[in-house]
Design a protein around this motif. Structure first.
Motif, PDB file in Angstrom:
ATOM      1  N   VAL A  92     -19.320 -23.646 -13.175  1.00  0.00           N
ATOM      2  CA  VAL A  92     -20.609 -23.611 -12.479  1.00  0.00           C
ATOM      3  C   VAL A  92     -21.752 -23.533 -13.478  1.00  0.00           C
ATOM      4  N   ASP A  93     -22.704 -24.444 -13.355  1.00  0.00           N
ATOM      5  CA  ASP A  93     -23.959 -24.353 -14.103  1.00  0.00           C
ATOM      6  C   ASP A  93     -24.952 -23.617 -13.207  1.00  0.00           C
ATOM      7  N   ASN A  94     -25.197 -22.346 -13.530  1.00  0.00           N
ATOM      8  CA  ASN A  94     -26.038 -21.535 -12.636  1.00  0.00           C
ATOM      9  C   ASN A  94     -27.533 -21.785 -12.812  1.00  0.00           C
TER      10      ASN A  94
ATOM     11  N   MET B 152     -21.849 -25.724  -4.472  1.00  0.00           N
ATOM     12  CA  MET B 152     -21.060 -26.391  -3.441  1.00  0.00           C
ATOM     13  C   MET B 152     -19.967 -27.222  -4.107  1.00  0.00           C
ATOM     14  N   VAL B 153     -18.789 -27.253  -3.493  1.00  0.00           N
ATOM     15  CA  VAL B 153     -17.674 -28.026  -4.023  1.00  0.00           C
ATOM     16  C   VAL B 153     -18.008 -29.516  -3.922  1.00  0.00           C
TER      17      VAL B 153
ATOM     18  N   ILE C 169     -11.571 -25.380 -10.365  1.00  0.00           N
ATOM     19  CA  ILE C 169     -12.960 -24.925 -10.465  1.00  0.00           C
ATOM     20  C   ILE C 169     -12.959 -23.410 -10.617  1.00  0.00           C
ATOM     21  N   ASP C 170     -13.430 -22.943 -11.777  1.00  0.00           N
ATOM     22  CA  ASP C 170     -13.578 -21.510 -11.985  1.00  0.00           C
ATOM     23  C   ASP C 170     -15.042 -21.191 -12.272  1.00  0.00           C
ATOM     24  N   ILE C 171     -15.314 -19.953 -12.645  1.00  0.00           N
ATOM     25  CA  ILE C 171     -16.711 -19.538 -12.861  1.00  0.00           C
ATOM     26  C   ILE C 171     -17.369 -20.386 -13.955  1.00  0.00           C
TER      27      ILE C 171
ATOM     28  N   ILE D  80     -21.463 -27.746  -9.737  1.00  0.00           N
ATOM     29  CA  ILE D  80     -20.225 -27.798 -10.490  1.00  0.00           C
ATOM     30  C   ILE D  80     -20.365 -28.907 -11.528  1.00  0.00           C
ATOM     31  N   THR D  81     -20.276 -28.551 -12.796  1.00  0.00           N
ATOM     32  CA  THR D  81     -20.487 -29.539 -13.857  1.00  0.00           C
ATOM     33  C   THR D  81     -19.295 -29.676 -14.792  1.00  0.00           C
ATOM     34  N   ASN D  82     -18.376 -28.708 -14.751  1.00  0.00           N
ATOM     35  CA  ASN D  82     -17.309 -28.751 -15.746  1.00  0.00           C
ATOM     36  C   ASN D  82     -15.959 -28.327 -15.169  1.00  0.00           C
TER      37      ASN D  82
END
Length: 457
Positions: free
Chosen positions: A325-327, A372-373, A320-322, A332-334
């Motif tokens: 993240v779908d801000n 959140m993870v 999981i990197d930046i 976490i989507t990708n």
């Protein structure tokens, strides 16, 4: 690209409208209209060999250059471009798209080097696209064409044909390495679907009507999206001040919660599950930004978090990197599945993650790359570009998640940014931030209230 959070893709709808229009499916055909074949015979129009798609019987495919003349503007030398605003303005491609600065000319040119309101022009270099000019009498630059139309072509219909770049620019039509452009030869040889003249006018009017409606929807949707954001921000602001839910005098106060956290921390250090950390400085009255309920406590964020765990992954993991993240929805989507035996492991893949850890990007905190993870059984590794918030067990993790999403935290962290290319905060900035801590039971009530209000919003 989506225009807003309501999943409304206006550009895709525009493209669909233009596609239907050029296939004869946007307005009905009128059998009483003079067919385009009559125009083809009466005028010096050339039929097109290439027919990209099916069109109605009353239409004809023609070579665009047989009905439209493309005239280049003036190729200026730099010394000829002046800044005297009393002279004639010179329209360059940049003025059509991004550049607000103008140059002027004192040259007296042939009439075809000027454009006036209502002229159809096309920028063919660097940026592409047609425009029906409405900026007054100007000289136009060489990288712009003025289009002179045969009487069988409606100006507005042609404008919409050219507006859809799929009709105009293919990969083979782009030339030049430094400044890409489409050639006049390619433009003149385009296959152009020619309806009866009256139908061209009906099509153009229908497109204009639908585009105007789309603009209204876009504006309203954007306003609604902004209102959503404002309401959510207000909810979090009230939550962090103890004004979202009522306090229950029977709840165990946050001061007792802090003592229990202190005991938990001591036990984890004793069991060597975490390392003993350096105490954070005590909180002064000057650091407390607003009033909170009596049962709450001000704490430094780092005092209610366990240390991050850094290790190089030795087994397959979910990375999981930046970019994961779908801000817009803070999820976490990708994430990326990494096979340690085959894939290259990113040098920043060093943070061991637990389910429900909170990830806070230290780069440009105002972008709110926070999530959140996911609660999965995967072995999960995060980027060192995150500060991984691991609250102690007695803290409601979702409360911390909403806390760090609040304007109070984001604005404080944005002020702490340093650096030009990738302005960032230090993890110590977050650790030392003074934050409001409610009683444990009230944290849960606050989270439930936020979730219910977000659903309503």
């Amino acid at each position: 690209m989506k225009t807003n959070t309501l999943d409304f893709d206006a550009q895709a709808l525009r493209e669909r409208i233009l596609d239907l229009a050029m296939r004869g499916k946007l307005v009905p055909q009128d059998p009483n209209n003079e067919p385009a074949s009559t125009l083809l015979k009466s005028c010096d129009l050339k039929s097109a060999n290439e027919q990209p798609h099916v069109i109605p019987r009353s239409w004809e495919w023609i070579v665009l250059g047989s009905a439209v003349k493309f005239i280049n503007g003036r190729a200026y030398k730099k010394a000829e471009l002046l800044e005297d605003k009393s002279l004639t303005p010179v329209l360059r491609v940049g003025n059509l798209f991004t550049n607000s600065s103008w140059y002027y000319s004192d040259l007296q040119l042939d009439p075809d080097k000027y454009i006036d309101n209502g002229d159809l022009i096309y920028a063919w270099s660097a940026s592409f696209g047609p425009r029906i000019w409405d900026g007054g009498h100007v000289i136009y630059h060489y990288h712009i064409w003025k289009l002179v139309l045969d009487q069988v072509v409606d100006k507005n219909y042609l404008y919409y044909f050219l507006l859809d770049k799929r009709n105009v620019i293919g990969e083979t039509d782009l030339h030049g390495s430094t400044m890409k452009h489409i050639t006049k030869t390619n433009m003149e040889h385009l296959s152009f679907p020619l309806p009866p003249l009256i139908e061209q006018q009906r099509i153009a009017a229908k497109i204009a009507q639908l585009f105007a409606l789309l603009r209204k929807v876009e504006s309203s949707t954007q306003q609604y999206a902004e209102l959503q954001t404002l309401l959510k921000t207000k909810v979090l602001d009230l939550a962090m001040r103890g004004k979202l839910v009522k306090q229950d005098p029977n709840d165990e106060p946050a001061s007792v919660l802090l003592e229990k956290i202190k005991a938990e921390k001591t036990e984890l250090v004793k069991e060597k599950k975490i390392k003993k950390s350096k105490p954070l400085p005590p909180i002064t009255d000057e650091e407390k930004p607003f009033d909170i309920p009596d049962s709450w406590e001000w704490v430094r964020l780092g005092d209610i978090l366990k240390p991050e765990i850094h290790q190089k992954p030795q087994q397959n993991f979910l990375y999981i990197d930046i970019a994961s993240v779908d801000n817009t929805i803070n999820k976490i989507t990708n994430p990326t599945k990494v096979n340690v035996s085959n894939d290259k492991i990113a040098s920043r893949a060093r943070q061991l993650l637990d389910s429900d850890d909170i990830l806070f990007s230290v780069v440009r905190p105002y972008l709110k790359n926070i999530a959140m993870v996911p609660n999965t059984s995967d072995y999960k590794i995060g980027s060192t570009g995150f500060y991984v918030l691991k609250p102690f067990s007695l803290i409601d993790r979702k409360y911390i998640f909403y806390l760090v999403l609040s304007n109070y935290v984001i604005q404080n962290m944005t002020k702490k940014m340093k650096g030009d290319n990738s302005p960032s905060i230090r993890k110590g900035d977050l650790q030392n931030l003074v934050v409001p801590l409610p009683p444990r039971v009230e944290q849960k009530h606050i989270v439930d209230k936020i979730i219910s209000l977000y659903k309503l919003i």
